[in-house]
Design a protein around this motif. Structure first.
Motif, PDB file in Angstrom:
ATOM      1  N   THR A  78     -12.787  16.331 139.205  1.00  0.00           N
ATOM      2  CA  THR A  78     -12.277  16.110 140.560  1.00  0.00           C
ATOM      3  C   THR A  78     -11.998  14.629 140.773  1.00  0.00           C
ATOM      4  O   THR A  78     -12.855  13.785 140.475  1.00  0.00           O
ATOM      5  N   ILE A  79     -10.805  14.331 141.261  1.00  0.00           N
ATOM      6  CA  ILE A  79     -10.462  12.952 141.614  1.00  0.00           C
ATOM      7  C   ILE A  79     -11.104  12.629 142.957  1.00  0.00           C
ATOM      8  O   ILE A  79     -10.913  13.364 143.929  1.00  0.00           O
ATOM      9  N   PRO A  80     -11.894  11.548 143.050  1.00  0.00           N
ATOM     10  CA  PRO A  80     -12.518  11.199 144.345  1.00  0.00           C
ATOM     11  C   PRO A  80     -11.456  11.034 145.431  1.00  0.00           C
ATOM     12  O   PRO A  80     -10.371  10.487 145.180  1.00  0.00           O
ATOM     13  N   ARG A  81     -11.793  11.498 146.614  1.00  0.00           N
ATOM     14  CA  ARG A  81     -10.833  11.438 147.718  1.00  0.00           C
ATOM     15  C   ARG A  81     -10.762  10.020 148.293  1.00  0.00           C
ATOM     16  O   ARG A  81     -11.685   9.222 148.169  1.00  0.00           O
ATOM     17  N   LEU A  82      -9.630   9.770 148.952  1.00  0.00           N
ATOM     18  CA  LEU A  82      -9.381   8.472 149.581  1.00  0.00           C
ATOM     19  C   LEU A  82      -9.877   8.513 151.019  1.00  0.00           C
ATOM     20  O   LEU A  82      -9.536   9.431 151.781  1.00  0.00           O
ATOM     21  N   THR A  83     -10.668   7.527 151.419  1.00  0.00           N
ATOM     22  CA  THR A  83     -11.199   7.461 152.785  1.00  0.00           C
ATOM     23  C   THR A  83     -10.243   6.652 153.660  1.00  0.00           C
ATOM     24  O   THR A  83      -9.904   5.518 153.325  1.00  0.00           O
ATOM     25  N   ILE A  84      -9.818   7.246 154.775  1.00  0.00           N
ATOM     26  CA  ILE A  84      -8.878   6.604 155.691  1.00  0.00           C
ATOM     27  C   ILE A  84      -9.542   6.464 157.051  1.00  0.00           C
ATOM     28  O   ILE A  84     -10.064   7.451 157.604  1.00  0.00           O
ATOM     29  N   PRO A 104      -3.105  13.489 134.594  1.00  0.00           N
ATOM     30  CA  PRO A 104      -3.497  14.696 133.853  1.00  0.00           C
ATOM     31  C   PRO A 104      -2.269  15.551 133.546  1.00  0.00           C
ATOM     32  O   PRO A 104      -1.174  15.288 134.036  1.00  0.00           O
ATOM     33  N   LYS A 105      -2.470  16.577 132.764  1.00  0.00           N
ATOM     34  CA  LYS A 105      -1.379  17.519 132.503  1.00  0.00           C
ATOM     35  C   LYS A 105      -1.142  18.415 133.716  1.00  0.00           C
ATOM     36  O   LYS A 105      -0.003  18.749 134.054  1.00  0.00           O
ATOM     37  N   LEU A 106      -2.234  18.776 134.412  1.00  0.00           N
ATOM     38  CA  LEU A 106      -2.151  19.677 135.570  1.00  0.00           C
ATOM     39  C   LEU A 106      -3.096  19.194 136.653  1.00  0.00           C
ATOM     40  O   LEU A 106      -4.244  18.848 136.372  1.00  0.00           O
ATOM     41  N   VAL A 107      -2.599  19.178 137.909  1.00  0.00           N
ATOM     42  CA  VAL A 107      -3.428  18.795 139.049  1.00  0.00           C
ATOM     43  C   VAL A 107      -3.340  19.887 140.108  1.00  0.00           C
ATOM     44  O   VAL A 107      -2.275  20.484 140.316  1.00  0.00           O
ATOM     45  N   LEU A 108      -4.464  20.165 140.753  1.00  0.00           N
ATOM     46  CA  LEU A 108      -4.527  21.163 141.816  1.00  0.00           C
ATOM     47  C   LEU A 108      -4.433  20.460 143.167  1.00  0.00           C
ATOM     48  O   LEU A 108      -5.219  19.556 143.461  1.00  0.00           O
ATOM     49  N   VAL A 109      -3.457  20.878 143.979  1.00  0.00           N
ATOM     50  CA  VAL A 109      -3.264  20.284 145.302  1.00  0.00           C
ATOM     51  C   VAL A 109      -3.206  21.428 146.304  1.00  0.00           C
ATOM     52  O   VAL A 109      -2.202  22.139 146.417  1.00  0.00           O
ATOM     53  N   ASP A 110      -4.267  21.624 147.016  1.00  0.00           N
ATOM     54  CA  ASP A 110      -4.374  22.737 147.968  1.00  0.00           C
ATOM     55  C   ASP A 110      -3.595  22.427 149.253  1.00  0.00           C
ATOM     56  O   ASP A 110      -3.330  21.270 149.572  1.00  0.00           O
ATOM     57  N   GLU A 111      -3.245  23.477 149.989  1.00  0.00           N
ATOM     58  CA  GLU A 111      -2.633  23.384 151.323  1.00  0.00           C
ATOM     59  C   GLU A 111      -1.395  22.487 151.308  1.00  0.00           C
ATOM     60  O   GLU A 111      -1.386  21.363 151.816  1.00  0.00           O
ATOM     61  N   LEU A 112      -0.329  23.011 150.747  1.00  0.00           N
ATOM     62  CA  LEU A 112       0.914  22.265 150.554  1.00  0.00           C
ATOM     63  C   LEU A 112       1.508  21.771 151.869  1.00  0.00           C
ATOM     64  O   LEU A 112       2.174  20.727 151.903  1.00  0.00           O
ATOM     65  N   ALA A 113       1.290  22.496 152.969  1.00  0.00           N
ATOM     66  CA  ALA A 113       1.903  22.135 154.253  1.00  0.00           C
ATOM     67  C   ALA A 113       1.081  21.125 155.048  1.00  0.00           C
ATOM     68  O   ALA A 113       1.467  20.765 156.172  1.00  0.00           O
ATOM     69  N   HIS A 114       0.009  20.633 154.490  1.00  0.00           N
ATOM     70  CA  HIS A 114      -0.903  19.731 155.205  1.00  0.00           C
ATOM     71  C   HIS A 114      -0.190  18.437 155.640  1.00  0.00           C
ATOM     72  O   HIS A 114       0.651  17.890 154.915  1.00  0.00           O
ATOM     73  N   THR A 115      -0.522  17.946 156.819  1.00  0.00           N
ATOM     74  CA  THR A 115      -0.023  16.663 157.315  1.00  0.00           C
ATOM     75  C   THR A 115      -1.063  15.580 157.053  1.00  0.00           C
ATOM     76  O   THR A 115      -2.217  15.714 157.478  1.00  0.00           O
ATOM     77  N   ASN A 116      -0.673  14.546 156.351  1.00  0.00           N
ATOM     78  CA  ASN A 116      -1.614  13.478 155.999  1.00  0.00           C
ATOM     79  C   ASN A 116      -1.941  12.614 157.209  1.00  0.00           C
ATOM     80  O   ASN A 116      -1.143  12.496 158.149  1.00  0.00           O
ATOM     81  N   ILE A 117      -3.082  11.984 157.164  1.00  0.00           N
ATOM     82  CA  ILE A 117      -3.495  11.040 158.187  1.00  0.00           C
ATOM     83  C   ILE A 117      -2.635   9.773 158.061  1.00  0.00           C
ATOM     84  O   ILE A 117      -2.345   9.323 156.949  1.00  0.00           O
ATOM     85  N   PRO A 118      -2.172   9.181 159.172  1.00  0.00           N
ATOM     86  CA  PRO A 118      -1.401   7.929 159.078  1.00  0.00           C
ATOM     87  C   PRO A 118      -2.159   6.861 158.294  1.00  0.00           C
ATOM     88  O   PRO A 118      -3.360   6.671 158.496  1.00  0.00           O
ATOM     89  N   GLY A 119      -1.444   6.203 157.412  1.00  0.00           N
ATOM     90  CA  GLY A 119      -2.048   5.215 156.525  1.00  0.00           C
ATOM     91  C   GLY A 119      -1.883   5.589 155.072  1.00  0.00           C
ATOM     92  O   GLY A 119      -2.000   4.741 154.182  1.00  0.00           O
ATOM     93  N   VAL A 120      -1.597   6.881 154.821  1.00  0.00           N
ATOM     94  CA  VAL A 120      -1.287   7.345 153.474  1.00  0.00           C
ATOM     95  C   VAL A 120       0.201   7.098 153.226  1.00  0.00           C
ATOM     96  O   VAL A 120       0.996   6.999 154.166  1.00  0.00           O
ATOM     97  N   ARG A 121       0.609   7.016 151.949  1.00  0.00           N
ATOM     98  CA  ARG A 121       1.993   6.671 151.622  1.00  0.00           C
ATOM     99  C   ARG A 121       2.988   7.659 152.231  1.00  0.00           C
ATOM    100  O   ARG A 121       4.010   7.272 152.764  1.00  0.00           O
ATOM    101  N   HIS A 122       2.700   8.952 152.128  1.00  0.00           N
ATOM    102  CA  HIS A 122       3.622   9.969 152.643  1.00  0.00           C
ATOM    103  C   HIS A 122       2.984  10.692 153.825  1.00  0.00           C
ATOM    104  O   HIS A 122       1.788  10.965 153.825  1.00  0.00           O
ATOM    105  N   PRO A 123       3.781  11.028 154.832  1.00  0.00           N
ATOM    106  CA  PRO A 123       3.206  11.751 155.977  1.00  0.00           C
ATOM    107  C   PRO A 123       2.860  13.206 155.661  1.00  0.00           C
ATOM    108  O   PRO A 123       2.046  13.810 156.340  1.00  0.00           O
TER     109      PRO A 123
END
Length: 892
Positions: A78-84, A104-123
């Protein structure tokens, strides 16, 4: 004979395959609702891949404290999460940079429709997934069907809930595979009752609102249809890329017409679904009329967002300025091979229905052979056009000022009509009021002109029709006169208002075209890169009243090369956004899909598919640019990129020319040295070896001749080396002059003495004027100049032919001429003889020598602020070299 065309793979399919090369593969686990087991299925597939030896990591997975899901995630890195930090609270998001660094060769990214918290590169999280795919990393993700953008309004009608978090349909189209996770409504409701989806209290609330049997059945059908449609698309792509014959969709397309009535986003989604079912391309069209200028800022923003939504859903967005909406719609439909036109049924007032037909009715009446699909308005944002207008009057006058002016115009026309009432009849007086109506309609539009028409009608009736000072009408002909006057006045108002609209649109288009013309003219006249960059930042800043920065790549990083105002410095967030624009060739920054919190909005400056720079703009107000402003900025960025490319190309050509010239000079220098050094050295070596080996066999005369040869060739070698040293001093700027007053007689005499062997018995005609003032020169250097010129005269003049030397005063200069009677220099080469290593051809072969003598002479003469030139000799025979030297000024 078989059709050869059907045996070939589709170029479009092959091109799409080529685009996917190097990208990661995306697999989406799709379900009808939360709780069907999407995350569990994703983790189970990931564990299987890990057992195959694949490097699998968890980017972010939401287990929602479900024990079976947590158990399935065990054993995966598991990649440690980023604290915002956001508004005093801390949130955990996927660390995109950490995943990219881990690669990695494969990464798991749950909840594709999620809206990121402001401060992350992509909304949006799906944008994180896009960047991972571009980096060549495979991605597994999960998605509920209600989050698909084109189904957003359908889901809202089914469930009564408008889903805020959506993903564009293009994400589904880019998925390499889709796995449908299906549960019957009964099984899902049972999971809810067992507390496997939500805690009991939340489960009861969900079952009473969203998780009803009807809703779940409808959502399940949508999920099944979506998965089936994607499978069909993949099958068609496979058949096309492998040249398998099949029934292909016709080459037509669907066009949706959007307006300002609040239905734009709903119509765009309808068009997307319709086009998807038919398997044809589609586009969204907005016709910009005069009304666009009077729409509120929010409504214009909604139209821009609808056009962006069309592009994100895979369609084409088109904006055209024209007053004839039906005509322009049909023209675009014919040009784009449209088969179906989708329009909305707008809410219109009774007056609006009486004045003009709706777009749908107009298109149906024209019957141009297109299928017209009229969509009933069910969008909650739907509104009447009148609900969102700004002040209709564009000339910064308040509404009451417009009506006050109209009242004043009626008053003035009444005074004029009163004065003319005893000179003419009643119908003629009405024309005076018509003039006032026309004047008002042209400046203030239909509403104010209608008020002017009615007020003029009442005033005319009250003051001029019998019985006067009453609104009663006695005579039948007066009634007809007033009725026709009112009809004509309203018609004149309509015509004037239409003229006003055309003027507004024309003025708006003219300003836009003039702005682009001025910009193109400015950058076309720019000779250097710095001039181009300054023109860009000043023009954009003036046009948008904003701060502007241009950045260009230098090596592996961007550098700011032009700003307005000059003291602007990009902050860290804006710098990161501009770097992303440069590396990905797409907009980012303020109110965009990438780093929207940055103060600056960045546009790539594209030329030939390559990003040559980045244009960063910060508006005075942190608001999104209008569609018109975006188009203008894209045009400016494109033109700027082309011009930057042009100036860079010019610089490269100059550099290449300089390099070519350098190589030519180097080759000439090597050729000259190899010849002019080798010749005297061979002669000296031959004479010395002969003297050494055959001294006893030579008589005294032969020995003296050999010694003379050694002396002459050594002198020749010395002059050549001196020429090289002189040229080195001139080129490097190391020449130091020791000026002093020099007598011309002494200068010429010294030079002739040094060349006595070369001159021999050749006659000399010397004509130096008496009492010539001294020249301001370095004697030793000017002596070498005259030696070079006289040596050439002796070398190229036939034996026994005279050389003429003269000196005269010309204003502040002494003019010295040396004329020979040799073959002469062709007129077209008289300027080039002073270039380094240039040798004049006599016959078919170039002259001997290094080609440095006259070049050195010019350098020395110009260093003395003098001039040298070559002319034709006496009677066109030979060559005359003219030298002008400044007279010594004892007051200098």
């Amino acid at each position: 004979m078989p059709d050869r065309q059907q045996e070939r793979p589709s170029p479009e399919a092959l091109l799409e395959q080529a685009k996917r090369e190097g990208r990661g593969k995306l697999k989406i686990f799709i379900g009808a609702a939360p709780g069907v087991g999407k995350t569990f299925a994703m983790l189970r597939s990931a564990q299987a891949r890990k057992n195959e030896g694949i490097d699998v990591v968890i980017g972010i997975v939401e287990t929602h404290q479900r024990s079976e899901t947590e158990t399935m995630a065990q054993g995966l890195d598991t990649i440690p999460r980023l604290t915002i930090d956001y508004r005093g609270l801390q949130f955990l998001e996927m660390d995109l940079d950490a995943v990219l660094a881990r690669k990695p060769k494969l990464v798991l990214v749950d909840e594709l429709a999620h809206t990121n918290i402001p401060g992350v590169r992509h909304p949006k999280r799906h944008q994180d997934v896009e960047e991972l795919l571009e980096a060549g990393i495979d991605v597994y993700s999960t998605l509920n069907v209600q989050h698909i953008e084109s189904l957003n309004d359908v889901v809202a009608r089914i469930t009564g809930v408008t889903v805020r978090e959506t993903v564009p349909d293009s994400i589904m189209q880019k998925a390499d595979s889709i796995e449908l996770i299906d549960l019957t409504p009964e099984e899902l409701l049972q999971r809810l009752n067992e507390g496997k989806v939500y805690i009991p209290e939340q489960a009861r609330l969900a079952m009473s609102r969203f998780f009803t049997t009807g809703n779940l059945t409808a959502l399940r059908e949508l999920a099944l249809r979506q998965a089936a449609a994607r499978v069909d698309e993949q099958m068609v792509d496979y058949m096309r890329s492998h040249a398998i014959a099949g029934p292909w969709p016709a080459g037509d397309r669907i066009m949706v017409c959007i307006g300002d009535d609040g239905q734009a986003t709903s119509l765009v989604r309808t068009a997307k679904r319709t086009a998807e079912r038919r398997g044809v391309p589609w586009l969204a069209l907005y016709i910009e009329t005069h009304r666009h200028a009077v729409l509120s800022k929010n409504v214009r923003s909604e139209i821009t967002q609808a056009l962006h939504l069309a592009e994100s859903l895979g369609g084409e967005a088109l904006t055209i300025a024209n007053e004839d909406v039906p005509g322009e719609v049909l023209r675009v439909a014919r040009e784009r091979n449209v088969s179906v036109i989708i329009v909305g049924r707008s809410v219109r007032s009774v007056m609006s229905r009486l004045m003009r037909q709706s777009l749908a009715k107009h298109l149906l009446d024209l019957d141009e052979g297109f299928d017209i699909l009229v969509v009933s308005g069910s969008d909650p944002k739907r509104r009447s056009p009148h609900d969102h207008k700004q002040d209709e009057h564009l000339f910064t006058k308040a509404w009451w000022q417009s009506y006050a002016f109209a009242t004043l115009v009626v008053g003035i026309t009444t005074v004029i009509a009163w004065g003319a009432s005893h000179l003419t009849d009643l119908p003629t007086l009405s024309l005076i009021y018509l003039v006032g109506v026309m004047l008002v309609s042209v400046d203030y539009g239909f509403k104010v002109s209608l008020y002017t028409s009615i007020l003029s009608f009442l005033t005319f009736d009250f003051l001029f029709t019998p019985p006067r000072y009453s609104l009663m009408i006695e005579r039948h002909e007066d009634f007809l006169t007033l009725s026709f006057f009112l009809v004509v006045a309203i018609t004149a108002g309509v015509i004037g208002a239409r003229l006003q609209r055309q003027m507004q649109v024309t003025r708006h288009n003219a300003l836009r075209i003039q702005a682009l013309y001025d910009f193109n003219k400015t950058i076309a006249a720019a000779a250097t890169l710095d001039n181009v960059l300054q023109a860009v930042v000043h023009h954009v800043a003036d046009m948008l009243k904003s701060q502007v920065v241009v950045l260009l790549p230098y090596g592996e990083r961007l550098e700011t090369v032009a700003t307005f105002p000059s003291d602007i410095v990009l902050d860290t967030a804006s710098g990161a956004a501009m770097d992303w624009v440069w590396r990905h060739g797409r907009p980012a920054g303020l109110n965009s899909d990438t780093l929207p919190g940055a103060p600056f909005y960045g546009l790539p400056m594209l030329a030939g598919g390559e990003t040559v720079g980045v244009l960063a703009i910060r508006p005075n107000e942190d608001a999104a640019f209008s569609s018109d402003q975006e188009h203008m900025l894209i045009s400016i960025a494109s033109q700027s990129a082309v011009t930057i490319g042009r100036t860079t190309l010019v610089a490269d050509i100059e550099q290449a020319h300089l390099q070519t010239e350098t190589e030519r000079l180097r080759a000439s220098l090597l050729s000259s040295i190899s010849h002019d050094l080798r010749t005297p050295l061979v002669a000296i070596l031959g004479a010395t070896t002969s003297l050494r080996d055959y001294w006893d066999k030579f008589d005294d005369k032969s020995r003296r001749d050999l010694f003379a040869t050694i002396e002459d060739e050594s002198d020749r070698l010395n002059r050549f080396v001196q020429n090289l040293l002189d040229m080195t001093q001139l080129v490097s700027g190391g020449l130091k002059l020791r000026r002093q007053p020099t007598d011309i007689q002494d200068l010429v005499g010294t030079a002739l003495t040094k060349l006595r062997k070369q001159i021999g018995t050749r006659p000399l005609h010397i004509d130096i004027a008496d009492n010539l003032p001294p020249v301001d020169t370095d004697l030793s250097i000017l002596e070498r100049v005259l030696v070079n010129i006289l040596d050439n005269a002796c070398k190229y003049s036939p034996p026994g032919q005279a050389i003429d030397i003269s000196a005269r005063r010309e204003a502040h200069y002494i003019r010295i001429t040396i004329t020979d009677r040799g073959p002469g220099i062709p007129e077209e080469e008289r300027d080039r003889v002073f270039d380094m290593f240039y040798r004049v051809k006599i016959g078919s072969a170039p002259t001997s020598g290094a080609g440095l003598g006259l070049a050195i002479c010019r350098g020395f003469i110009e260093a003395h602020d003098g001039r040298i030139q070559a002319q034709s000799g006496n009677d066109g025979i030979g060559t005359r070299i003219v030298v002008r030297l400044p007279i010594f000024d004892d007051q200098h």
